[in-house]
Scaffold this motif. Structure first.
Motif, PDB file in Angstrom:
ATOM      1  N   ALA A  73       0.832  -1.207   0.000  1.00 43.53           N
ATOM      2  CA  ALA A  73       0.000   0.000   0.000  1.00 43.53           C
ATOM      3  C   ALA A  73       0.866   1.256   0.000  1.00 43.53           C
ATOM      4  O   ALA A  73       0.681   2.165  -0.818  1.00 43.53           O
ATOM      5  N   ALA A  74       1.832   1.306   0.939  1.00 43.78           N
ATOM      6  CA  ALA A  74       2.670   2.501   1.038  1.00 43.78           C
ATOM      7  C   ALA A  74       3.531   2.696  -0.196  1.00 43.78           C
ATOM      8  O   ALA A  74       3.631   3.818  -0.730  1.00 43.78           O
ATOM      9  N   ASN A  75       4.132   1.609  -0.679  1.00 42.11           N
ATOM     10  CA  ASN A  75       5.142   1.750  -1.730  1.00 42.11           C
ATOM     11  C   ASN A  75       4.548   1.825  -3.125  1.00 42.11           C
ATOM     12  O   ASN A  75       5.139   2.456  -4.009  1.00 42.11           O
ATOM     13  N   VAL A  76       3.421   1.180  -3.336  1.00 49.00           N
ATOM     14  CA  VAL A  76       2.801   1.219  -4.666  1.00 49.00           C
ATOM     15  C   VAL A  76       1.729   2.302  -4.731  1.00 49.00           C
ATOM     16  O   VAL A  76       1.817   3.231  -5.531  1.00 49.00           O
ATOM     17  N   MET A  77       0.718   2.220  -3.862  1.00 46.01           N
ATOM     18  CA  MET A  77      -0.348   3.218  -3.923  1.00 46.01           C
ATOM     19  C   MET A  77       0.137   4.595  -3.483  1.00 46.01           C
ATOM     20  O   MET A  77      -0.373   5.609  -3.958  1.00 46.01           O
ATOM     21  N   GLY A  78       1.140   4.649  -2.599  1.00 44.28           N
ATOM     22  CA  GLY A  78       1.720   5.952  -2.279  1.00 44.28           C
ATOM     23  C   GLY A  78       2.320   6.608  -3.507  1.00 44.28           C
ATOM     24  O   GLY A  78       2.163   7.808  -3.742  1.00 44.28           O
ATOM     25  N   THR A  79       3.014   5.808  -4.318  1.00 40.39           N
ATOM     26  CA  THR A  79       3.595   6.322  -5.565  1.00 40.39           C
ATOM     27  C   THR A  79       2.505   6.718  -6.551  1.00 40.39           C
ATOM     28  O   THR A  79       2.568   7.785  -7.182  1.00 40.39           O
ATOM     29  N   VAL A  80       1.496   5.876  -6.697  1.00 43.44           N
ATOM     30  CA  VAL A  80       0.383   6.181  -7.601  1.00 43.44           C
ATOM     31  C   VAL A  80      -0.304   7.480  -7.177  1.00 43.44           C
ATOM     32  O   VAL A  80      -0.607   8.346  -8.017  1.00 43.44           O
ATOM     33  N   ASN A  81      -0.548   7.650  -5.875  1.00 43.00           N
ATOM     34  CA  ASN A  81      -1.216   8.865  -5.397  1.00 43.00           C
ATOM     35  C   ASN A  81      -0.385  10.109  -5.667  1.00 43.00           C
ATOM     36  O   ASN A  81      -0.921  11.159  -6.053  1.00 43.00           O
ATOM     37  N   LEU A  82       0.923  10.008  -5.468  1.00 36.97           N
ATOM     38  CA  LEU A  82       1.782  11.165  -5.734  1.00 36.97           C
ATOM     39  C   LEU A  82       1.712  11.564  -7.211  1.00 36.97           C
ATOM     40  O   LEU A  82       1.551  12.741  -7.546  1.00 36.97           O
TER      41      LEU A  82
END
Length: 373
Positions: free
Chosen positions: A111-120
């Motif tokens: 969640a942090a590493n993939v969706m965090g990147t997607v959200n940014l």
């Protein structure tokens, strides 16, 4: 690399996610020295103590640094931050950054590493730079994003992505997400419309004063040596590319500059690692750090059974692309980096006992010395 400190970043707006982490705190201090206007977007520091707190970046921020306590998984909040700040440079560092915790919480790691990147990237897509401006987005992943086949030669940016453990796989996924956004929304053919260039950066094992993560070699040794405790080295034969933290963070800023100046020529993936002579075993690095620490540093290099989860035995990077196109090269050899690390942690340990020690001033001194090398 001196071009990072020649005035280019003075007054520029730089958004850093994960700025309360170890590398993020060093990035804040470096940008403060360069005169940038920085907005940090992050949760609380990931450890206690932490470099962010020890250098008073939260309670006494240097001129130009502002902080938002926020989560990259909060897309509306991240979108507002990008819209309000309108950054010229984005350095995305927010992540779950350790291999072993990824086995305990794989879902949170992805969640942090993939969706965090997607959200940014989505927040930047929704809020392109102001009319006529350009934006460089640097996504920080890891050398562990590669499909590690235990090759003796270094991985190049064109090699296959993969990852055995959840952390490594999540970084490979973050690379793919960044590639997808770059091709779908920030393509070179429509650059005049969106003004955005995206790159990803993959660094080796980073060491430096102020890292207090668990299950990491130098921090574990520093904590033990500070208490006169003997340290058992878990995998002394494992081989890693070791480098001081200022090496990659300076590389990231140099890359972002070239992205702003020359556009898509500098998009895509980039490796930032040490010279081949500083690709060393864990045991060698542990012994050198203990020697640099001095009295009170005792090691146990006996190789017993390791009941822990899988970790790579051999991993190195080929950084010829950064050498040739950016003119980036490491400035400190491993011995110098370990001396700096040991000196920093000894001052921290002595200050913790006596209540003294200005660690922010020490970090800024190290930054000045780094560029004078």
């Amino acid at each position: 690399m001196l071009r990072v400190m020649d005035g280019f970043y003075r007054g520029r707006r730089v958004l850093i996610t994960g700025h309360t982490g170890f590398k993020g705190s060093w990035m804040c201090l470096l940008l403060a020295r360069a005169g940038a206007k920085v907005l940090g977007y992050s949760l609380d520091p990931p450890s206690s103590p932490a470099l962010f707190g020890l250098t008073r970046l939260g309670v006494d921020p240097p001129v130009g640094l502002a902080s938002l306590h926020a989560d990259v998984l909060d897309l509306p909040g991240l979108t507002r931050a990008v819209a309000d700040f309108d950054p010229e440079v984005v350095i995305h560092m927010a992540a779950q950054s350790l291999v072993r915790p990824s086995y305990t919480d794989p879902a949170g790691t992805f969640a942090a590493n993939v969706m965090g990147t997607v959200n940014l990237l989505e927040a930047c897509r929704r809020n392109p730079p102001a009319h006529g401006q350009r934006r460089a987005i640097v996504i920080v992943t890891s050398d562990k994003c590669y499909e590690n086949r235990e090759w003796v030669h270094g991985y190049r940016e064109t090699d296959r992505l993969g990852g055995h453990d959840p952390y490594s796989a999540s970084k490979g996924c973050a690379e793919l997400a960044a590639q997808s956004f770059a091709r779908s929304f920030f393509d070179e053919r429509t650059y005049a419309t969106h003004g955005t260039v995206v790159s990803t950066v993959r660094a080796g094992n980073v060491i430096g004063g102020g890292d207090f993560a668990t299950d990491r070699l130098v921090p574990d040794m520093a904590r033990a040596f500070a208490k006169d405790e003997r340290v058992h080295i878990r995998r002394p034969q494992a081989v890693r590319p070791w480098q001081h933290v200022l090496e990659p963070v300076t590389g990231y800023l140099l890359l972002a500059r070239r992205m702003l100046e020359e556009g898509h020529r500098f998009s895509g993936p980039w490796n930032f690692g040490p010279s081949s002579r500083d690709v060393r075993t864990v045991g060698e690095v542990a012994a050198r750090f203990a020697e640099a620490w001095g009295p009170g540093a005792e090691l146990d290099l006996t190789r017993g059974p390791d009941q822990g989860p899988h970790e790579a035995g051999l991993l190195t990077l080929d950084c010829s692309k950064a050498h040739a196109l950016l003119g980036w090269r490491p400035r400190l050899d491993l011995d110098a980096a370990l001396l700096w690390c040991a000196g920093w942690y000894r001052i921290w340990a002595e200050g913790a006992r006596s209540g003294g020690g200005d660690l922010r001033a020490l970090c800024l001194t190290r930054i000045d010395e780094f560029f004078d090398e």
